[in-house]
Design a protein around this motif. Structure first.
Motif, PDB file in Angstrom:
ATOM      1  N   PRO A  23       0.835  -1.207   0.000  1.00 42.91           N
ATOM      2  CA  PRO A  23       0.000   0.000   0.000  1.00 42.91           C
ATOM      3  C   PRO A  23       0.862   1.247   0.000  1.00 42.91           C
ATOM      4  O   PRO A  23       2.076   1.181   0.228  1.00 42.91           O
ATOM      5  N   ALA A  24       0.242   2.374  -0.259  1.00 42.39           N
ATOM      6  CA  ALA A  24       0.976   3.631  -0.194  1.00 42.39           C
ATOM      7  C   ALA A  24       1.602   3.763   1.192  1.00 42.39           C
ATOM      8  O   ALA A  24       0.939   3.531   2.208  1.00 42.39           O
ATOM      9  N   PRO A  25       2.892   4.087   1.270  1.00 42.40           N
ATOM     10  CA  PRO A  25       3.531   4.225   2.572  1.00 42.40           C
ATOM     11  C   PRO A  25       2.925   5.388   3.349  1.00 42.40           C
ATOM     12  O   PRO A  25       2.342   6.311   2.770  1.00 42.40           O
ATOM     13  N   ARG A  26       3.076   5.322   4.657  1.00 38.19           N
ATOM     14  CA  ARG A  26       2.478   6.331   5.537  1.00 38.19           C
ATOM     15  C   ARG A  26       3.567   6.988   6.376  1.00 38.19           C
ATOM     16  O   ARG A  26       4.449   6.310   6.903  1.00 38.19           O
ATOM     17  N   LEU A  27       3.512   8.287   6.470  1.00 43.56           N
ATOM     18  CA  LEU A  27       4.419   9.040   7.333  1.00 43.56           C
ATOM     19  C   LEU A  27       3.609   9.645   8.469  1.00 43.56           C
ATOM     20  O   LEU A  27       2.687  10.430   8.229  1.00 43.56           O
ATOM     21  N   ILE A  28       3.949   9.263   9.690  1.00 46.99           N
ATOM     22  CA  ILE A  28       3.341   9.879  10.873  1.00 46.99           C
ATOM     23  C   ILE A  28       4.325  10.900  11.417  1.00 46.99           C
ATOM     24  O   ILE A  28       5.458  10.565  11.763  1.00 46.99           O
ATOM     25  N   ILE A  29       3.883  12.146  11.483  1.00 43.59           N
ATOM     26  CA  ILE A  29       4.715  13.236  11.982  1.00 43.59           C
ATOM     27  C   ILE A  29       4.246  13.599  13.381  1.00 43.59           C
ATOM     28  O   ILE A  29       3.070  13.908  13.597  1.00 43.59           O
ATOM     29  N   ILE A  30       5.167  13.560  14.325  1.00 45.01           N
ATOM     30  CA  ILE A  30       4.876  13.966  15.703  1.00 45.01           C
ATOM     31  C   ILE A  30       5.361  15.396  15.869  1.00 45.01           C
ATOM     32  O   ILE A  30       6.558  15.668  15.852  1.00 45.01           O
ATOM     33  N   GLY A  31       4.428  16.333  15.985  1.00 44.90           N
ATOM     34  CA  GLY A  31       4.795  17.733  16.164  1.00 44.90           C
ATOM     35  C   GLY A  31       4.550  18.548  14.914  1.00 44.90           C
ATOM     36  O   GLY A  31       5.058  18.217  13.839  1.00 44.90           O
ATOM     37  N   GLY A  32       3.795  19.631  15.050  1.00 44.09           N
ATOM     38  CA  GLY A  32       3.387  20.411  13.882  1.00 44.09           C
ATOM     39  C   GLY A  32       4.204  21.666  13.637  1.00 44.09           C
ATOM     40  O   GLY A  32       3.642  22.714  13.304  1.00 44.09           O
ATOM     41  N   ALA A  33       5.527  21.596  13.785  1.00 49.08           N
ATOM     42  CA  ALA A  33       6.383  22.764  13.585  1.00 49.08           C
ATOM     43  C   ALA A  33       6.585  23.038  12.099  1.00 49.08           C
ATOM     44  O   ALA A  33       6.051  22.358  11.231  1.00 49.08           O
ATOM     45  N   HIS A  34       7.407  24.068  11.797  1.00 50.16           N
ATOM     46  CA  HIS A  34       7.630  24.465  10.396  1.00 50.16           C
ATOM     47  C   HIS A  34       8.275  23.340   9.590  1.00 50.16           C
ATOM     48  O   HIS A  34       7.958  23.157   8.413  1.00 50.16           O
ATOM     49  N   VAL A  35       9.197  22.598  10.205  1.00 48.81           N
ATOM     50  CA  VAL A  35       9.808  21.474   9.494  1.00 48.81           C
ATOM     51  C   VAL A  35       8.736  20.475   9.085  1.00 48.81           C
ATOM     52  O   VAL A  35       8.765  19.919   7.987  1.00 48.81           O
ATOM     53  N   GLU A  94       4.705  -0.432   6.729  1.00 53.32           N
ATOM     54  CA  GLU A  94       4.705   0.679   5.777  1.00 53.32           C
ATOM     55  C   GLU A  94       4.529   2.021   6.480  1.00 53.32           C
ATOM     56  O   GLU A  94       4.201   3.021   5.853  1.00 53.32           O
ATOM     57  N   THR A  95       4.758   2.045   7.801  1.00 54.38           N
ATOM     58  CA  THR A  95       4.595   3.265   8.592  1.00 54.38           C
ATOM     59  C   THR A  95       5.964   3.825   8.976  1.00 54.38           C
ATOM     60  O   THR A  95       6.772   3.134   9.608  1.00 54.38           O
ATOM     61  N   ASP A 100       7.836  13.799  22.876  1.00 54.24           N
ATOM     62  CA  ASP A 100       8.763  12.897  22.199  1.00 54.24           C
ATOM     63  C   ASP A 100       8.882  11.548  22.910  1.00 54.24           C
ATOM     64  O   ASP A 100       8.854  10.488  22.267  1.00 54.24           O
ATOM     65  N   ASP A 101       9.043  11.568  24.227  1.00 51.61           N
ATOM     66  CA  ASP A 101       9.283  10.321  24.966  1.00 51.61           C
ATOM     67  C   ASP A 101       8.112   9.345  24.863  1.00 51.61           C
ATOM     68  O   ASP A 101       8.331   8.150  24.588  1.00 51.61           O
ATOM     69  N   PRO A 102       6.870   9.777  25.081  1.00 52.56           N
ATOM     70  CA  PRO A 102       5.759   8.825  24.898  1.00 52.56           C
ATOM     71  C   PRO A 102       5.675   8.290  23.472  1.00 52.56           C
ATOM     72  O   PRO A 102       5.313   7.128  23.263  1.00 52.56           O
ATOM     73  N   ALA A 103       6.020   9.141  22.502  1.00 47.53           N
ATOM     74  CA  ALA A 103       6.009   8.681  21.107  1.00 47.53           C
ATOM     75  C   ALA A 103       7.004   7.553  20.906  1.00 47.53           C
ATOM     76  O   ALA A 103       6.690   6.522  20.282  1.00 47.53           O
ATOM     77  N   LEU A 104       8.210   7.711  21.434  1.00 47.96           N
ATOM     78  CA  LEU A 104       9.247   6.702  21.252  1.00 47.96           C
ATOM     79  C   LEU A 104       8.938   5.425  22.034  1.00 47.96           C
ATOM     80  O   LEU A 104       9.150   4.316  21.532  1.00 47.96           O
ATOM     81  N   ARG A 105       8.457   5.571  23.262  1.00 46.62           N
ATOM     82  CA  ARG A 105       8.121   4.376  24.045  1.00 46.62           C
ATOM     83  C   ARG A 105       7.059   3.535  23.344  1.00 46.62           C
ATOM     84  O   ARG A 105       7.072   2.302  23.405  1.00 46.62           O
ATOM     85  N   THR A 106       6.160   4.195  22.628  1.00 44.47           N
ATOM     86  CA  THR A 106       5.092   3.478  21.925  1.00 44.47           C
ATOM     87  C   THR A 106       5.556   2.935  20.591  1.00 44.47           C
ATOM     88  O   THR A 106       5.209   1.810  20.203  1.00 44.47           O
ATOM     89  N   ALA A 107       6.355   3.712  19.861  1.00 47.94           N
ATOM     90  CA  ALA A 107       6.717   3.337  18.497  1.00 47.94           C
ATOM     91  C   ALA A 107       7.852   2.320  18.419  1.00 47.94           C
ATOM     92  O   ALA A 107       7.842   1.442  17.544  1.00 47.94           O
ATOM     93  N   LEU A 108       8.843   2.409  19.309  1.00 46.33           N
ATOM     94  CA  LEU A 108      10.039   1.590  19.168  1.00 46.33           C
ATOM     95  C   LEU A 108       9.773   0.076  19.187  1.00 46.33           C
ATOM     96  O   LEU A 108      10.420  -0.663  18.437  1.00 46.33           O
ATOM     97  N   PRO A 109       8.863  -0.440  20.002  1.00 43.47           N
ATOM     98  CA  PRO A 109       8.619  -1.890  19.961  1.00 43.47           C
ATOM     99  C   PRO A 109       7.823  -2.340  18.742  1.00 43.47           C
ATOM    100  O   PRO A 109       7.670  -3.546  18.508  1.00 43.47           O
ATOM    101  N   GLY A 110       7.313  -1.401  17.948  1.00 44.99           N
ATOM    102  CA  GLY A 110       6.435  -1.725  16.839  1.00 44.99           C
ATOM    103  C   GLY A 110       7.176  -2.074  15.563  1.00 44.99           C
ATOM    104  O   GLY A 110       8.411  -2.128  15.521  1.00 44.99           O
ATOM    105  N   PRO A 111       6.435  -2.281  14.465  1.00 48.76           N
ATOM    106  CA  PRO A 111       7.028  -2.757  13.209  1.00 48.76           C
ATOM    107  C   PRO A 111       7.514  -1.663  12.270  1.00 48.76           C
ATOM    108  O   PRO A 111       7.992  -1.963  11.178  1.00 48.76           O
ATOM    109  N   SER A 112       7.410  -0.395  12.655  1.00 50.36           N
ATOM    110  CA  SER A 112       7.805   0.682  11.750  1.00 50.36           C
ATOM    111  C   SER A 112       9.282   0.564  11.379  1.00 50.36           C
ATOM    112  O   SER A 112      10.138   0.448  12.268  1.00 50.36           O
ATOM    113  N   PRO A 113       9.625   0.622  10.097  1.00 43.77           N
ATOM    114  CA  PRO A 113      11.021   0.475   9.694  1.00 43.77           C
ATOM    115  C   PRO A 113      11.871   1.714   9.938  1.00 43.77           C
ATOM    116  O   PRO A 113      13.097   1.648   9.861  1.00 43.77           O
TER     117      PRO A 113
END
Length: 344
Positions: free
Chosen positions: A189-201, A254-255, A267-280
């Motif tokens: 499927p089309a790959p997905r980008l999850i962005i944490i934080g809505g700054a200018h970057v 594909e995330t 940032d920390d809750p994002a990493l604690r949740t994402a790191l054990p997952g399948p995101s490459p």
């Protein structure tokens, strides 16, 4: 498939018959990879490409013959250096193209799988006694489509091959099979980008990602930063903390995740949740000192060294980026490199 699907669907809905031509083998510098497709309607209308122009006319003729006699064809073409230059290629070579009447049931099954954002693999016998038979297999090993004349041994062999290929993120490739050959095609499927934080970057990163075919989802509990005006192209904007939002959105192979807030509370809750997952890919915008402090916090919180090693930081490829747009470019370049197996 993505580049021809809309047109093919319109042809089918109008009652036209369609032949499908697929690149199954090619020279090393070909502009069209194995798995590239061209569809030909019964009135010779076409969409897509198998070589960029070298042999399209010949393939169209064979496709029309295929629609007339319902016989599959494995075509082999040699392209001279002069012909290659005429159509803008660097050099000549050889290309093999498999032409078949489009199986609308298989096409529909692949389309549904992609629409549901799941990966699957098709194995098509392209040479030998059973040429033309195919099977579509999901990542779970479930058979989503199979021709009725595949015997049980063929079905089991092809199912296992497809499942292993999906688990290993294998590319589309030609493989031996019994007395001939088969084509493995991986449909992702089309790959997905999850962005944490809505700054200018993040705003610039959304533009790059969308232009490359990524679905973009933004997470930021700070409603001032993550608005539809700032992220008009985002598929989803969630105003909640990432430990909850990531579970809500789900993560798969594909995330891709970019953490951009500089705020440990986010940032920390994002990493604690994402790191054990399948995101490459999990990248964090951070200075060296800030990351050292982050590692210390997460380690004390029970995150293993192996998981912490998955973090890409400083985020992005090193190109001397300074502006938000340059930083977004280097992040997207690293994500593409990971997706293509160039960076791990």
């Amino acid at each position: 498939m993505f580049d021809i699907r809309e047109t093919v669907d319109s042809w089918l809905s109008g009652g036209s018959r369609v032949a499908l031509a697929t690149v199954v083998d090619t020279w090393g510098s070909s502009p069209r990879p194995v798995g590239a497709k061209m569809a030909v309607r019964d009135d010779m209308a076409m969409i897509g490409s198998v070589t960029g122009g070298c042999v399209e006319a010949a393939v169209i003729d064979k496709a029309i013959e295929t629609l007339k006699d319902d016989q599959v064809r494995l075509l082999h073409y040699g392209v001279s250096d002069d012909t290659a230059w005429d159509v803008g290629l660097a050099c000549g070579g050889k290309v093999s193209v498999f032409v078949e009447p489009l199986d609308v049931n298989w096409w529909g099954a692949v389309s549904r799988t992609i629409d549901e954002h799941h990966a699957a693999a098709t194995l098509t016998i392209i040479e030998g006694h059973d040429a033309g038979r195919k099977i579509l297999v999901a990542e779970s090993g479930e058979v989503l489509f199979t021709g009725p004349i595949l015997n049980s041994l063929q079905r089991d062999t092809l199912t296992l091959t497809a499942t292993l290929a999906l688990g290993e993120r294998a590319p589309s490739v030609q493989l031996p099979f019994e007395d001939g050959k088969m084509l493995l095609e991986v449909h992702r499927p089309a790959p997905r980008l999850i962005i944490i934080g809505g700054a200018h970057v993040a705003m610039a990163l959304t533009g790059f990602a969308c232009s490359l075919g990524f679905r973009v989802q933004v997470i930021d509990p700070r409603t001032l930063f993550s608005t539809k005006d700032r992220f008009p192209a985002a598929e989803t904007i969630l105003h909640s903390y990432p430990d909850k939002a990531l579970v809500q959105l789900g993560m798969d192979s594909e995330t891709y995740i970019a953490v951009l807030t500089h705020d440990p509370k986010i940032d920390d809750p994002a990493l604690r949740t994402a790191l054990p997952g399948p995101s490459p890919y999990i990248g964090v915008l951070s200075s060296k000192r800030a990351h050292e402090q982050r590692i210390e916090r997460l380690s004390k919180g029970g995150v293993s060294t192996e998981l912490l090693a998955r973090i890409h930081t400083p985020i992005g490829l090193k190109i001397g980026a300074r502006t938000p747009e340059e930083i977004a470019l280097c992040i997207m370049a690293e994500i593409v490199a990971v997706r293509n197996g160039v960076v791990v």
